[in-house]
Design a protein around this motif. Structure first.
Motif, PDB file in Angstrom:
ATOM      1  N   LYS A  39       0.847  -1.196   0.000  1.00 55.90           N
ATOM      2  CA  LYS A  39       0.000   0.000   0.000  1.00 55.90           C
ATOM      3  C   LYS A  39       0.883   1.248   0.000  1.00 55.90           C
ATOM      4  CE  LYS A  39      -3.864  -2.357   0.446  1.00 55.90           C
ATOM      5  NZ  LYS A  39      -4.951  -2.355  -0.557  1.00 55.90           N
ATOM      6  N   ASP A  40       0.598   2.165  -0.911  1.00 59.87           N
ATOM      7  CA  ASP A  40       1.396   3.388  -1.017  1.00 59.87           C
ATOM      8  C   ASP A  40       0.797   4.466  -0.122  1.00 59.87           C
ATOM      9  OD1 ASP A  40       3.181   5.335  -1.770  1.00 59.87           O
ATOM     10  OD2 ASP A  40       2.124   5.857  -3.611  1.00 59.87           O
ATOM     11  N   VAL A  41       1.367   4.641   1.061  1.00 64.22           N
ATOM     12  CA  VAL A  41       0.934   5.683   1.990  1.00 64.22           C
ATOM     13  C   VAL A  41       2.038   6.733   2.045  1.00 64.22           C
ATOM     14  CG1 VAL A  41       0.303   6.224   4.372  1.00 64.22           C
ATOM     15  CG2 VAL A  41      -0.446   4.073   3.343  1.00 64.22           C
ATOM     16  N   PRO A  42       1.772   7.950   1.601  1.00 59.29           N
ATOM     17  CA  PRO A  42       2.828   8.975   1.556  1.00 59.29           C
ATOM     18  C   PRO A  42       3.248   9.422   2.947  1.00 59.29           C
ATOM     19  CG  PRO A  42       0.702   9.960   1.045  1.00 59.29           C
ATOM     20  CD  PRO A  42       0.473   8.482   1.122  1.00 59.29           C
ATOM     21  N   THR A  43       4.492   9.824   3.089  1.00 64.31           N
ATOM     22  CA  THR A  43       4.981  10.371   4.356  1.00 64.31           C
ATOM     23  C   THR A  43       6.204  11.232   4.087  1.00 64.31           C
ATOM     24  OG1 THR A  43       5.824   9.836   6.560  1.00 64.31           O
ATOM     25  CG2 THR A  43       6.376   8.307   4.794  1.00 64.31           C
ATOM     26  N   LEU A  44       6.372  12.262   4.894  1.00 67.36           N
ATOM     27  CA  LEU A  44       7.524  13.145   4.769  1.00 67.36           C
ATOM     28  C   LEU A  44       8.421  13.087   6.003  1.00 67.36           C
ATOM     29  CD1 LEU A  44       5.925  16.351   3.180  1.00 67.36           C
ATOM     30  CD2 LEU A  44       7.577  14.815   2.113  1.00 67.36           C
ATOM     31  N   CYS A  45       7.823  13.098   7.187  1.00 67.04           N
ATOM     32  CA  CYS A  45       8.634  13.217   8.399  1.00 67.04           C
ATOM     33  C   CYS A  45       9.091  11.880   8.952  1.00 67.04           C
ATOM     34  CB  CYS A  45       7.882  13.997   9.476  1.00 67.04           C
ATOM     35  SG  CYS A  45       6.522  13.085  10.238  1.00 67.04           S
ATOM     36  N   GLU A  46       8.583  10.769   8.422  1.00 66.71           N
ATOM     37  CA  GLU A  46       8.986   9.457   8.919  1.00 66.71           C
ATOM     38  C   GLU A  46      10.397   9.121   8.445  1.00 66.71           C
ATOM     39  OE1 GLU A  46       9.593   5.101   8.565  1.00 66.71           O
ATOM     40  OE2 GLU A  46       9.301   6.491   6.909  1.00 66.71           O
ATOM     41  N   GLY A  47      11.187   8.536   9.337  1.00 62.79           N
ATOM     42  CA  GLY A  47      12.535   8.125   8.967  1.00 62.79           C
ATOM     43  C   GLY A  47      12.854   6.763   9.528  1.00 62.79           C
ATOM     44  N   ASP A  48      13.557   5.950   8.781  1.00 59.43           N
ATOM     45  CA  ASP A  48      13.816   4.581   9.229  1.00 59.43           C
ATOM     46  C   ASP A  48      14.918   4.481  10.272  1.00 59.43           C
ATOM     47  OD1 ASP A  48      15.854   5.268   7.549  1.00 59.43           O
ATOM     48  OD2 ASP A  48      15.719   3.500   6.269  1.00 59.43           O
ATOM     49  N   PRO A 111      11.594  14.610  -2.764  1.00 61.67           N
ATOM     50  CA  PRO A 111      11.240  13.452  -3.600  1.00 61.67           C
ATOM     51  C   PRO A 111       9.763  13.096  -3.500  1.00 61.67           C
ATOM     52  CG  PRO A 111      13.246  13.028  -2.340  1.00 61.67           C
ATOM     53  CD  PRO A 111      12.664  14.294  -1.801  1.00 61.67           C
ATOM     54  N   GLN A 112       9.159  12.788  -4.650  1.00 63.62           N
ATOM     55  CA  GLN A 112       7.799  12.250  -4.770  1.00 63.62           C
ATOM     56  C   GLN A 112       6.682  13.260  -4.503  1.00 63.62           C
ATOM     57  OE1 GLN A 112       8.485   8.413  -2.317  1.00 63.62           O
ATOM     58  NE2 GLN A 112       7.118   7.773  -3.960  1.00 63.62           N
ATOM     59  N   VAL A 113       6.984  14.438  -3.992  1.00 64.93           N
ATOM     60  CA  VAL A 113       5.908  15.375  -3.660  1.00 64.93           C
ATOM     61  C   VAL A 113       5.118  15.781  -4.892  1.00 64.93           C
ATOM     62  CG1 VAL A 113       5.499  17.787  -3.046  1.00 64.93           C
ATOM     63  CG2 VAL A 113       6.698  16.299  -1.464  1.00 64.93           C
ATOM     64  N   ALA A 114       5.793  16.008  -6.013  1.00 62.86           N
ATOM     65  CA  ALA A 114       5.085  16.380  -7.240  1.00 62.86           C
ATOM     66  C   ALA A 114       4.089  15.293  -7.640  1.00 62.86           C
ATOM     67  CB  ALA A 114       6.081  16.643  -8.369  1.00 62.86           C
ATOM     68  N   GLU A 115       4.470  14.035  -7.457  1.00 56.41           N
ATOM     69  CA  GLU A 115       3.564  12.920  -7.778  1.00 56.41           C
ATOM     70  C   GLU A 115       2.364  12.908  -6.831  1.00 56.41           C
ATOM     71  OE1 GLU A 115       5.827   9.327  -7.659  1.00 56.41           O
ATOM     72  OE2 GLU A 115       7.539  10.239  -8.687  1.00 56.41           O
ATOM     73  N   TRP A 116       2.616  13.156  -5.549  1.00 54.09           N
ATOM     74  CA  TRP A 116       1.523  13.159  -4.577  1.00 54.09           C
ATOM     75  C   TRP A 116       0.562  14.314  -4.829  1.00 54.09           C
ATOM     76  CZ3 TRP A 116       5.445  12.520  -0.026  1.00 54.09           C
ATOM     77  CH2 TRP A 116       5.904  11.192  -0.008  1.00 54.09           C
ATOM     78  N   CYS A 206      17.219  14.850   6.401  1.00 58.06           N
ATOM     79  CA  CYS A 206      16.356  15.928   5.904  1.00 58.06           C
ATOM     80  C   CYS A 206      15.572  15.458   4.677  1.00 58.06           C
ATOM     81  CB  CYS A 206      17.184  17.158   5.547  1.00 58.06           C
ATOM     82  SG  CYS A 206      16.175  18.544   4.924  1.00 58.06           S
ATOM     83  N   PRO A 207      14.231  15.534   4.710  1.00 60.06           N
ATOM     84  CA  PRO A 207      13.433  14.997   3.598  1.00 60.06           C
ATOM     85  C   PRO A 207      13.177  15.963   2.453  1.00 60.06           C
ATOM     86  CG  PRO A 207      11.971  15.681   5.351  1.00 60.06           C
ATOM     87  CD  PRO A 207      13.372  15.967   5.833  1.00 60.06           C
ATOM     88  N   THR A 208      13.541  17.229   2.621  1.00 60.76           N
ATOM     89  CA  THR A 208      13.143  18.234   1.629  1.00 60.76           C
ATOM     90  C   THR A 208      14.296  18.927   0.923  1.00 60.76           C
ATOM     91  OG1 THR A 208      13.076  20.018   3.274  1.00 60.76           O
ATOM     92  CG2 THR A 208      11.050  18.717   2.957  1.00 60.76           C
ATOM     93  N   GLY A 209      15.521  18.700   1.371  1.00 63.76           N
ATOM     94  CA  GLY A 209      16.652  19.428   0.796  1.00 63.76           C
ATOM     95  C   GLY A 209      16.895  20.760   1.468  1.00 63.76           C
ATOM     96  N   ALA A 210      16.251  21.012   2.619  1.00 62.15           N
ATOM     97  CA  ALA A 210      16.513  22.236   3.371  1.00 62.15           C
ATOM     98  C   ALA A 210      17.954  22.246   3.868  1.00 62.15           C
ATOM     99  CB  ALA A 210      15.545  22.357   4.544  1.00 62.15           C
ATOM    100  N   LEU A 211      18.503  21.056   4.087  1.00 70.83           N
ATOM    101  CA  LEU A 211      19.914  20.894   4.416  1.00 70.83           C
ATOM    102  C   LEU A 211      20.550  20.096   3.290  1.00 70.83           C
ATOM    103  CD1 LEU A 211      19.480  19.840   8.161  1.00 70.83           C
ATOM    104  CD2 LEU A 211      20.090  22.105   7.302  1.00 70.83           C
ATOM    105  N   SER A 212      21.614  20.601   2.720  1.00 69.11           N
ATOM    106  CA  SER A 212      22.231  19.906   1.588  1.00 69.11           C
ATOM    107  C   SER A 212      23.730  20.155   1.559  1.00 69.11           C
ATOM    108  CB  SER A 212      21.615  20.375   0.258  1.00 69.11           C
ATOM    109  OG  SER A 212      21.874  21.748   0.033  1.00 69.11           O
ATOM    110  N   PHE A 213      24.450  19.238   0.920  1.00 67.07           N
ATOM    111  CA  PHE A 213      25.881  19.414   0.706  1.00 67.07           C
ATOM    112  C   PHE A 213      26.118  20.718  -0.070  1.00 67.07           C
ATOM    113  CE2 PHE A 213      26.060  15.081   1.898  1.00 67.07           C
ATOM    114  CZ  PHE A 213      27.380  14.742   2.148  1.00 67.07           C
ATOM    115  N   LYS A 214      27.179  21.418   0.277  1.00 67.50           N
ATOM    116  CA  LYS A 214      27.543  22.631  -0.474  1.00 67.50           C
ATOM    117  C   LYS A 214      27.807  22.282  -1.928  1.00 67.50           C
ATOM    118  CE  LYS A 214      29.173  27.021  -0.574  1.00 67.50           C
ATOM    119  NZ  LYS A 214      29.873  27.120  -1.843  1.00 67.50           N
ATOM    120  N   SER A 215      28.381  21.091  -2.157  1.00 68.00           N
ATOM    121  CA  SER A 215      28.650  20.667  -3.533  1.00 68.00           C
ATOM    122  C   SER A 215      27.348  20.487  -4.305  1.00 68.00           C
ATOM    123  CB  SER A 215      29.439  19.353  -3.522  1.00 68.00           C
ATOM    124  OG  SER A 215      28.765  18.363  -2.752  1.00 68.00           O
TER     125      SER A 215
END
Length: 286
Positions: A39-48, A111-116, A206-215
């Motif tokens: 079942k495809d249940v969307p989530t953003l804040c969940e982390g494994d 990731p995947q937000v545009a699809e949702w 970070c699920p949104t890219g708010a934190l990212s490598f400088k590169s």
């Protein structure tokens, strides 16, 4: 012969998901069970690698007998439970949450937000140009990673990774209230003046890219970042004897960032500053 401990077996609980019988190990969340059932249940804040925070509310489902929708990422599966993932009520709630998030923050690198958004027919622009937004320039105060609060959904995953769940540096927390709430270091100082040890474990979760490598930030700005052209190779970090696994992300024969497998028994996705950022010597052409 030495006996190999197999751990304590977990009892299976039986329940239904969308009318279909399902079984899951005791202690599993509804989200775990839904994924096991396809079942495809969307989530953003969940982390494994982190405990559920129940922050984004995108994963809500309907449970028979429950007055409110429940977050699938944290609610444990129980025997006899009747879970419904695609009801009109649950889908409408996800649609509203996606609209609120997308109207207030930049989700272009999530990731995947545009699809949702397409799947749930969410229309973030219906709130108009006056919707409250952060509209803050990215903070570039070091050469390792960038903080772009315009993409932050306040999921608290970075706070947990920096705090008692992993790094125990406690360099970052939530500052402000209401629309002024944001992730910040003590006294909102530059990162270089904080308790940050630059492990980069906050970037990992970070699920949104708010934190990212400088590169990565620089390559996105130049229009050269292309994940479809990148290869991933997992190896062992050579800096010390702990045995941390590194996954090297390579584009055009250059390492562009380093992550770590979340299922690795040593690192669980976490690294130190040397493992995550100390790769430039590998490709020094001088």
């Amino acid at each position: 012969m030495t006996a190999i401990p197999l751990g304590v077996p977990r009892r299976l609980v039986e329940f239904t998901i969308d009318g279909q019988e399902a079984r899951a190990p005791e202690g599993s969340t509804i989200l775990d069970a839904c994924r096991a059932a396809g079942k495809d249940v969307p989530t953003l804040c969940e982390g494994d690698t982190l405990r559920p925070k129940n922050a984004c509310r995108v994963c809500v489902v309907e449970v028979e007998g429950s007055r409110t929708l429940v977050p699938a990422c944290s609610r444990k599966a129980e025997a006899g439970m009747e879970v419904k993932t695609g009801t009109e009520r649950a889908r409408h709630s996800r649609k509203i949450v996606l609209e609120l998030l997308a109207s207030s923050v930049d989700l272009s690198t999530t990731p995947q937000v545009a699809e949702w958004i397409k799947e749930y027919e969410a229309k973030p622009d219906r709130f108009g140009p006056d919707a409250a937004r952060v509209d803050e320039e990215p903070r570039i105060d070091n050469e390792l990673y960038v903080r772009d609060y315009d993409k932050c959904i306040l999921c608290y995953k970075c706070v947990d990774a920096c705090g008692d769940q992993w790094q125990n540096s406690f360099a970052i927390s939530v500052a402000g209230r209401g629309f002024d709430a944001r992730i910040a270091v003590e006294h909102d100082a530059p990162l270089t003046d904080s308790a940050c040890v630059y492990c980069g474990n906050c970037i990992e979760v970070c699920p949104t890219g708010a934190l990212s490598f400088k590169s990565e930030f620089d390559m996105r700005a130049a229009g050269t970042w292309d994940e479809t052209e990148q290869t991933e190779t997992t190896t062992v970090c050579a800096y010390c004897g702990v045995g941390c696994n590194l996954t090297l992300h390579v584009q055009d024969n250059e390492i562009v960032k380093v992550t770590s497998p979340h299922d690795n028994p040593v690192t669980h996705g976490n690294l130190c500053i040397k493992g995550r950022f100390g790769y430039q010597h590998v490709q020094n052409r001088d």
